[in-house]
Design a protein around this motif. Structure first.
Motif, PDB file in Angstrom:
ATOM      1  N   HIS A 181       0.842  -1.191   0.000  1.00 25.40           N
ATOM      2  CA  HIS A 181       0.000   0.000   0.000  1.00 25.40           C
ATOM      3  C   HIS A 181       0.883   1.249   0.000  1.00 25.40           C
ATOM      4  O   HIS A 181       1.866   1.324   0.753  1.00 25.40           O
ATOM      5  CB  HIS A 181      -0.913   0.007   1.229  1.00 25.40           C
ATOM      6  N   GLU A 183       0.751   4.082   1.309  1.00 25.42           N
ATOM      7  CA  GLU A 183       0.962   4.733   2.604  1.00 25.42           C
ATOM      8  C   GLU A 183       1.934   3.968   3.494  1.00 25.42           C
ATOM      9  O   GLU A 183       2.398   4.511   4.505  1.00 25.42           O
ATOM     10  CB  GLU A 183      -0.383   4.900   3.322  1.00 25.42           C
ATOM     11  N   LYS A 184       2.271   2.742   3.137  1.00 24.32           N
ATOM     12  CA  LYS A 184       3.172   1.926   3.950  1.00 24.32           C
ATOM     13  C   LYS A 184       4.536   1.700   3.291  1.00 24.32           C
ATOM     14  O   LYS A 184       5.405   1.056   3.874  1.00 24.32           O
ATOM     15  CB  LYS A 184       2.524   0.568   4.257  1.00 24.32           C
TER      16      LYS A 184
END
Length: 292
Positions: A181, A183-184
């Motif tokens: 993802h 955001e990670k």
């Protein structure tokens, strides 16, 4: 089924690849007006509930992928030493043992050709999927004296539990970051940085913006900008070199090389020729992240 687009060496045996085209970027990919309109107007149609479910079940979906395909989906990557001379050249002296981390090793398509080709190398190999790691350990070429394979979620499992801090010369990150993802992604890079030696290098190859696989996705598969879900539940992000450079720099790396590689996938049986766009990059570690 979109899964066979997972990387340039996947899928049909009758497909061939053109040589890399040096000096070209994704700007060289000419999109039709219809494609440009569709990409600019598309809005993610996947519900918040489904997006959260996909994130929660990411490991299960990759494990199911390896259950279905076992070791037969990806070809062995015999091209890594040709594309990344650092796998040989970064040694300070000829007899030095190179310590490598393959982050996202899959079933070993990268590490086993390297272990066969270079007797003076030790490889740490980790993957999100426990099933993939088991396939690595069952490979006849797997030898604990030269390789240590373990399951790891790069976004939350501390690599230092299996790899000594600051001990790795080279990290290979090949068709892996795109499955995380957005955001990670920074968390994964910070995790990798902790086990790299000062001035250690990350060798990166992954999907580039406007790759054919990206253009095949429909709006119902779009999770967010440049991030899509396949029919099997696995996900893929498509990088611009600017976004990738920013991501690595925020995690304490400096770009050494960062550019697009253009190729063509030719399916002779179907009479098809499609453009592929990959991003091939090298980043040096510039700062030691604080231990946590």
């Amino acid at each position: 089924m979109i899964a066979p687009e997972k990387e340039e060496e996947a899928g049909c045996k009758d497909e061939t690849m053109s040589p890399d085209v040096p000096g070209q970027t994704s700007a060289s990919i000419v999109l039709s007006p219809e494609e440009l309109d569709r990409l600019s107007s598309e809005r993610p149609l996947v519900s918040d509930f489904k997006r959260m479910k996909l994130e929660k079940e990411a490991q299960k979906n990759w494990d199911l992928f390896y259950k279905r395909n076992t070791t037969n989906f990806f070809k062995d990557r015999h091209w890594t030493t040709r594309e990344f001379e650092e796998l040989r050249a970064c040694r300070k002296f000829e007899s030095q043992r190179l310590v490598l981390l393959e982050a996202g090793c899959g079933v070993g398509n990268c590490i086993f050709p390297l272990l066969e080709d270079d007797l003076n190398i030790f490889v740490y190999a980790c993957d999100f999927s426990p099933r993939a790691v088991e396939f690595v350990k069952k490979n006849p070429l797997y030898c604990p004296e030269r390789c240590c394979a373990f399951q790891c979620d790069l976004t939350k499992d501390d690599l230092r539990e299996n790899v000594p801090e600051g001990s790795v010369d080279v990290v290979t990150l090949i068709f892996v970051l795109s499955a995380i993802h957005p955001e990670k992604m920074k968390l994964a890079l910070q995790n990798i940085s902790r086990v790299l030696k000062p001035e250690g290098i990350v060798l990166f190859r992954d999907y580039g913006l406007y790759d054919h696989a990206m253009l095949r996705f429909k709006a119902c598969s779009k999770l967010r900008e440049n991030f899509y879900v396949r029919q099997d539940g696995t996900r893929s992000y498509f990088f611009s070199k600017e976004i990738l450079a920013e991501l690595f720099e925020e995690a304490g790396f400096q770009p050494v090389a960062n550019d697009y590689v253009l190729r063509e996938t030719v399916n002779k049986k179907e009479g098809l020729c499609v453009p592929r766009v990959f991003l091939q990059s090298k980043f040096n570690k510039t700062s030691q992240l604080q231990s946590s």
